[in-house]
Every structure is written in structure tokens, then in C-alpha cells.
Design a protein around this motif. Structure first.
Motif, mmCIF file in Angstrom:
data_model
loop_
_atom_site.group_PDB
_atom_site.id
_atom_site.type_symbol
_atom_site.label_atom_id
_atom_site.label_comp_id
_atom_site.label_asym_id
_atom_site.label_seq_id
_atom_site.Cartn_x
_atom_site.Cartn_y
_atom_site.Cartn_z
ATOM 1 N N UNK A 1 0.845 -1.180 0.000
ATOM 2 C CA UNK A 1 0.000 0.000 0.000
ATOM 3 C C UNK A 1 0.888 1.240 0.000
ATOM 4 N N UNK A 2 0.625 2.148 -0.898
ATOM 5 C CA UNK A 2 1.416 3.367 -1.006
ATOM 6 C C UNK A 2 0.800 4.467 -0.140
ATOM 7 N N UNK A 3 1.647 5.206 0.538
ATOM 8 C CA UNK A 3 1.161 6.314 1.340
ATOM 9 C C UNK A 3 1.220 7.601 0.527
ATOM 10 N N UNK A 4 0.496 8.584 0.989
ATOM 11 C CA UNK A 4 0.507 9.889 0.338
ATOM 12 C C UNK A 4 1.077 10.909 1.301
ATOM 13 N N UNK A 5 1.999 11.691 0.808
ATOM 14 C CA UNK A 5 2.601 12.756 1.594
ATOM 15 C C UNK A 5 2.079 14.079 1.049
ATOM 16 N N UNK A 6 1.469 14.864 1.921
ATOM 17 C CA UNK A 6 0.947 16.166 1.529
ATOM 18 C C UNK A 6 1.980 17.243 1.823
ATOM 19 N N UNK A 7 2.127 18.177 0.903
ATOM 20 C CA UNK A 7 3.009 19.313 1.156
ATOM 21 C C UNK A 7 2.438 20.550 0.487
ATOM 22 N N UNK A 8 2.817 21.680 1.009
ATOM 23 C CA UNK A 8 2.365 22.964 0.474
ATOM 24 C C UNK A 8 3.500 23.602 -0.314
ATOM 25 N N UNK A 9 3.172 24.048 -1.514
ATOM 26 C CA UNK A 9 4.161 24.696 -2.380
ATOM 27 C C UNK A 9 3.909 26.198 -2.404
ATOM 28 N N UNK A 14 10.566 32.936 -9.453
ATOM 29 C CA UNK A 14 10.169 32.310 -10.716
ATOM 30 C C UNK A 14 10.020 30.800 -10.605
ATOM 31 N N UNK A 15 9.999 30.282 -9.377
ATOM 32 C CA UNK A 15 9.894 28.825 -9.202
ATOM 33 C C UNK A 15 8.952 28.488 -8.043
ATOM 34 N N UNK A 16 8.424 27.276 -8.103
ATOM 35 C CA UNK A 16 7.662 26.717 -7.002
ATOM 36 C C UNK A 16 8.650 25.999 -6.088
ATOM 37 N N UNK A 17 8.479 26.164 -4.782
ATOM 38 C CA UNK A 17 9.335 25.482 -3.810
ATOM 39 C C UNK A 17 8.457 24.800 -2.773
ATOM 40 N N UNK A 18 8.941 23.666 -2.272
ATOM 41 C CA UNK A 18 8.228 22.927 -1.229
ATOM 42 C C UNK A 18 9.219 22.061 -0.485
ATOM 43 N N UNK A 19 8.815 21.648 0.688
ATOM 44 C CA UNK A 19 9.663 20.748 1.463
ATOM 45 C C UNK A 19 8.812 19.680 2.127
ATOM 46 N N UNK A 20 9.473 18.568 2.425
ATOM 47 C CA UNK A 20 8.864 17.484 3.191
ATOM 48 C C UNK A 20 9.793 17.275 4.380
ATOM 49 N N UNK A 21 9.581 18.063 5.453
ATOM 50 C CA UNK A 21 10.518 18.072 6.576
ATOM 51 C C UNK A 21 10.728 16.715 7.246
ATOM 52 N N UNK A 22 9.678 15.895 7.319
ATOM 53 C CA UNK A 22 9.824 14.607 8.001
ATOM 54 C C UNK A 22 10.827 13.691 7.307
#
Length: 124
Positions: A1-9, A14-22
Motif C-alpha cells: 500500500x502506497x502512502x501519500x505525503x501532503x506538502x504545500x508549495x 520564478x519557481x515553485x518550492x516545497x519541502x517534506x521536513x519529516x
């Protein structure tokens, strides 16, 4: 089963940035698709297999989402009220300005309309 990680961008210059701190993963891209690919690649380098769900964020986008949610709530309330009062599907669609199929779907989720019961009492 695949999990989903939510993040805010966030749009940064001129670019989109996001992080997954965990997972200590950071990504960027000129498009949201490029950002998604960058984050997925970063996760794979960390040995993490997961779906990534990106939500673009800004005060304006957050306000837009709140307005859309308020509209959906108001629409459902209007459909429920009109249904309870005996309005037809077509009249409800015309009154709310949404397609008949949408009204039908909302009516299916709405509580059952109240029905009038015989209130006549016989006196002994």
C-alpha cells in the motif's frame, strides 16, 4: 500500500518550492509538475516510496479555497432547503444556477425531505 505525503508549495520568484521536513526533502521547479518530479526523486533517494500531493499555497489561494468551501456549503444548504420545501429538481437547478445533475447529486446526499403526516385528530 502506497502512502501519500501532503506538502504545500509556494511561488518564490520564478519557481515553485516545497519541502517534506519529516524526510528532509526539498524541491523546486518552474512548474508544479517539475516540483512534483523533484520531490518524488528526492524521496526515492531517501528510500521512500510514496505519492506526493502538492497544494499550492498563498494567502490569496487559501482565501479562494475558503470561499469555494463556503459556496459548496451554501449550495448544499440551498438544495436541501428547496428539496424539503418540495421544489422540483429542475426548479432547484434553475434557482441555484447549477446543472440538474449537480442538484441530483446534492439531493442524494441531503437528508430525506420531511413529509407531512396526517394531523387530523378525531374527537371522541
Amino acid at each position: 500500500m502506497s502512502t501519500t505525503i501532503d506538502c504545500r508549495a509556494r511561488w518564490h520568484g520564478e519557481i515553485w518550492v516545497a519541502s517534506i521536513p519529516q524526510h528532509n526533502v526539498y524541491g523546486s521547479g518552474r512548474t508544479l509538475n517539475a516540483l512534483h518530479d523533484d520531490l518524488t526523486h528526492g524521496l526515492s533517494l531517501m528510500g521512500v516510496t510514496a505519492q506526493v500531493a502538492i497544494t499550492p499555497a498563498s494567502p490569496e489561494l487559501d482565501r479562494l479555497r475558503r470561499a469555494a468551501a463556503a459556496y459548496e456549503t451554501a449550495l448544499a444548504d440551498a438544495v436541501t432547503a428547496l428539496t424539503t420545501q418540495g421544489s422540483t429538481v429542475r426548479d432547484t437547478a434553475a434557482a441555484t444556477g447549477v446543472p440538474v445533475a449537480r442538484v441530483t447529486a446534492l439531493r442524494a446526499r441531503a437528508p430525506t425531505p420531511l413529509t407531512r403526516r396526517n394531523t387530523h385528530r378525531e374527537t371522541p
